[in-house]
Design an enzyme around this catalytic site. Structure first.
Site, mmCIF file in Angstrom:
data_model
loop_
_atom_site.group_PDB
_atom_site.id
_atom_site.type_symbol
_atom_site.label_atom_id
_atom_site.label_comp_id
_atom_site.label_asym_id
_atom_site.label_seq_id
_atom_site.Cartn_x
_atom_site.Cartn_y
_atom_site.Cartn_z
ATOM 1 N N GLU A 110 0.861 -1.259 0.164
ATOM 2 C CA GLU A 110 -0.003 0.090 -0.184
ATOM 3 C C GLU A 110 0.821 1.242 -0.042
ATOM 4 O O GLU A 110 0.507 2.338 -0.479
ATOM 5 C CB GLU A 110 -0.926 0.025 0.985
ATOM 6 C CG GLU A 110 -1.981 1.071 1.392
ATOM 7 C CD GLU A 110 -2.819 1.327 0.194
ATOM 8 O OE1 GLU A 110 -2.969 0.248 -0.606
ATOM 9 O OE2 GLU A 110 -3.545 2.163 0.242
ATOM 10 N N ASP A 111 1.870 1.144 0.715
ATOM 11 C CA ASP A 111 2.673 2.513 0.832
ATOM 12 C C ASP A 111 3.979 2.493 0.111
ATOM 13 O O ASP A 111 4.649 3.763 0.220
ATOM 14 C CB ASP A 111 3.174 2.577 2.633
ATOM 15 C CG ASP A 111 1.774 2.776 3.379
ATOM 16 O OD1 ASP A 111 0.582 2.969 2.679
ATOM 17 O OD2 ASP A 111 1.840 2.592 4.354
#
Ligand code: MN
Length: 739
Positions: free
Chosen positions: A93-94
């Site tokens: 996600e990051d």
């Protein structure tokens, strides 16, 4: 005063920071494979590099979060893949890392877990404040997690650490996240028996949702600990002495009730703080189940137990597998103390629930499917949860949440099958719920129940400890719609609804066919045509075509709704064959001077009242001139004569009718209930109305049709009688019948 800039954030929310070595220390106690250990270390090194330079809202490095999540997972004794996935849970996600990258380095399973977590992460907390919207989001979170128990464990560890460090977020986010945690994550933790995580989450949520009350309880607790601490210590010592004398192995400790549990007792259940007995409790851990009961006996010998406070969760475990003996005793100082007694194994399950079963076992390999299956078997709720999650979009998301909440929190009656198996049912459940829990077929054919050997009504509310035996009968008509009024479990409710809906569909049609056929038989019979001939007429395609029906049964269904009425069928048939007109033989003849009707301009002619529409003095009437049998008097709107213009003559009620009563056929439609017919009969008796026949017939859906023949003097009187009958509870429609 402007305080914003004064906000000082504590790293890791003020909790001690852990290192990779701390995690390694824990998992090394249960993981020995070099490869497995290397994969965990590789995940740690990987996220150090990938999240490098990223900061949390508190200003500390992002990887702190990942280390703490992995630490919590190691504390739960999760396996190497779960711990690795814990480190990796935010990396897709990051950062620019893809699921493919994860799959290449850590394999299919870790990739699947990280993928699920990434998808849940993307369901950002809804900004729209509608309940519906949140519920739908929550449903998606559930769905995402239900795939694999490891996803749930990581998500819970993730949320726990985020809640511990919630101070760094804005007050709005603090509230929103606390509310979501309370609504979604606490119920899951509770249900999985992850009591340590559940309690901590609850306390953290309360801190943000009810800050004043939270602080109040913290103060009360520390005061209580000061005053009772010493007497608790002395009680502990005395009990230890007793157990020591009896050579029973034990470990004794004290625990303080969680802040949130106290909050619940005080503000939801309304108990004053001083009346909460189990704020301080002793916990005794021993080796075997028998020893648990032995310890209980010894404690009750020395200390007076408080009535109603003993609970045997060993014989009857809670839904989340919790097992323990609980008792409350009066200590030497007159205070109440709760004592919990359990084995080491039970204690492990009490603290970490499903995770205790899930805990990584070396040597078995790590067959996730097998493990998942095992957990599901142990925790049938999880299976329900998965199947509930996969039912998709039918039913609103709100209902889904309600069901879940309902099933989770109210599921606390435990009853026994005749073979001694414990069945968990919602509070307030009945033998019918029990029957459906066993099997849908048992529920559908249930005719009676024995509770503790006694025959009981099916709506009897079951109590924990009841032994329930269901009597079934394969020839039973099936579940009654009335059961819906008392069943508590979602399973029984939906099974009954399904059955009733199906049956009603079939029954209503059958009923209608029978009813329509009977109407036709009556009408044809009046014209001298019996069943066989009638069926010949009706199955003629021309008849069906004319009225727009495919089959004779369809036609009968139509007749029930008076589309068409039998007389118009007869009408239509007349075109092809001269019809047998009413002979007058079947009418009750009140001719001559006794007849209340006269016809102008005719001499001595027989005049009789028609039996099809039973005219009463005061009704609008016409005379039908029969062939050779005089005049038959019908009501003006009687469908049997309405089109017979050439044969109709004017007739009049005599002014000076001697008092007499005449039969009139009526139909009462009512909701069936006990004593309905008795009430109708006694009402009529009280009104001095003679009832010459009455026939009641159930028509499904709890409705009943009552056809009756009353003896009434005139139309006005009949109107009064109708009003009297309408006042009877359950009666909703009364009509005069035309045959
Ligand atoms: Mn995270």
């Amino acid at each position: 005063m402007y305080m914003e800039k004064a906000k000082v954030l504590k790293p890791n929310g003020g909790y001690p920071l852990h290192t990779f070595e701390d995690i390694e220390d824990i998992y090394s106690t249960y993981i020995s494979s070099k490869d497995d250990k290397a994969k965990i270390k590789e995940a740690y090194d990987f996220i150090l590099e990938k999240h490098k330079g990223q900061l949390r809202r508190s200003g500390e490095p992002y990887y702190h979060h990942l280390v703490e999540v992995a630490y919590i997972l190691a504390e739960l004794h999760c396996g190497p893949k779960t711990i690795a996935a814990g480190f990796l849970h935010d990396v897709v996600e990051d950062t620019d890392v893809t699921i493919e990258d994860i799959k290449k380095r850590w394999g299919e399973e870790v990739a699947m877990i990280v993928d699920s977590l990434t998808k849940i992460q993307r369901l950002k907390l809804s900004k729209i404040d509608s309940e519906e919207f949140e519920a739908e989001d929550h449903r998606k979170i559930f769905l995402g997690m239900a795939k694999d128990i490891r996803v749930i464990l990581i998500k819970l560890a993730d949320r726990l650490h985020n809640m511990r460090t919630l101070e760094a977020l804005s007050p709005e986010r603090q509230l929103a996240l606390s509310k979501e945690t309370m609504d979604v994550f606490v119920p899951i933790a509770h249900r999985l028996g992850l009591d340590v995580i559940k309690s901590e989450l609850e306390d953290l949520c309360l801190k943000y949702l009810q800050p004043v009350r939270y602080q109040e309880i913290v103060k009360l607790l520390s005061k209580k600990a000061k005053t009772m601490g010493r007497s608790l210590e002395s009680l502990k010592k005395k009990i230890a002495d007793i157990l020591f004398q009896h050579n029973i192995p034990f470990d004794i400790s004290s625990r303080v009730k969680s802040i949130y549990s106290i909050y619940r007792k005080m503000y939801i259940k309304g108990h004053p703080f001083d009346e909460i007995y189990d704020i301080l409790a002793l916990r005794i851990i021993t080796q075997t189940e028998i020893q648990c009961y032995e310890i209980l006996g010894l404690i009750h010998q020395s200390y007076k137990p408080v009535p109603g406070r003993f609970k045997d969760y060993i014989a009857m475990p809670k839904a989340n597998m919790y097992q323990s003996l609980h008792t409350t005793v009066v200590g030497g100082d007159g205070n109440f103390y709760e004592v919990q007694i359990r084995t080491e194994e039970m204690d492990k399950i009490a603290e970490t629930g499903v995770a205790a079963h899930w805990a990584y076992k070396e040597g078995n390999g790590y067959n996730s499917q097998k493990e998942q299956q095992e957990i599901e078997n142990k925790l049938h709720w999880f299976r329900d949860f998965v199947s509930m999650s996969s039912t998709g979009n039918d039913g609103s998301a709100r209902e889904y949440m309600d069901n879940l909440t309902h099933d989770i929190f109210d599921a606390n009656v435990y009853v026994f099958t005749p073979k001694g198996k414990v069945i968990e049912l919602p509070q307030g459940s009945t033998p019918v719920d029990f029957a459906y829990h066993i099997h849908t077929r048992v529920g559908d054919t249930c005719v009676g129940a024995l509770v503790n050997g006694m025959m009981v009504p099916l709506n009897t509310v079951l109590k924990t400890g009841d032994l329930v035996e269901i009597k079934t009968n394969k020839n039973n008509a099936g579940p009654s719609e009335g059961w819906l009024e008392f069943v508590k479990s979602a399973a029984a409710r939906s099974a009954i609804k399904k059955y009733v809906a199906k049956k009603n569909e079939a029954m209503i049609r059958d009923e209608k066919i029978a009813k329509g056929k009977q109407s036709c038989l009556d009408a044809f019979h009046d014209r001298g045509i019996e069943e066989e001939e009638m069926m010949n007429y009706l199955s003629d395609n021309k008849v069906l075509e004319h009225f727009g029906f495919e089959t004779v049964d369809d036609l009968f269904v139509g007749v029930t709704g008076r589309k068409p009425v039998p007389s118009s069928i007869i009408e239509f048939l007349r075109i092809k064959k001269p019809v047998v007109v009413p002979t007058g033989g079947k009418v009750k003849t009140k001719s001559g001077d006794n007849c209340p009707v006269y016809c102008k301009g005719v001499g001595k002619i027989a005049i009789a009242l028609a039996s099809c529409c039973t005219p009463l003095p005061g009704d609008d009437i016409v005379g039908y001139v029969t062939k050779g049998k005089g005049i038959v008097v019908h009501r003006k709107n009687c469908p049997n004569v309405i089109n017979e213009h050439q044969r109709l003559v004017d007739v009049y009620w005599k002014d000076d009718i001697e008092f007499a009563t005449y039969p009139v056929d009526i139909m009462i439609e009512a909701n069936d209930r006990n004593n309905l017919v008795v009430d109708i009969m006694s009402t009529l008796t009280a009104a001095k109305v003679t009832l010459s026949s009455l026939h009641a017939r159930l028509v499904g859906n709890g409705l009943v049709d009552i056809s009756a023949t009353l003896m009434v003097s005139d139309a006005k009187r009949l109107n009064d009688v109708f009003n009297i009958l309408r006042s009877i509870s359950g009666v909703y429609e009364i009509t005069r019948i035309v045959h």
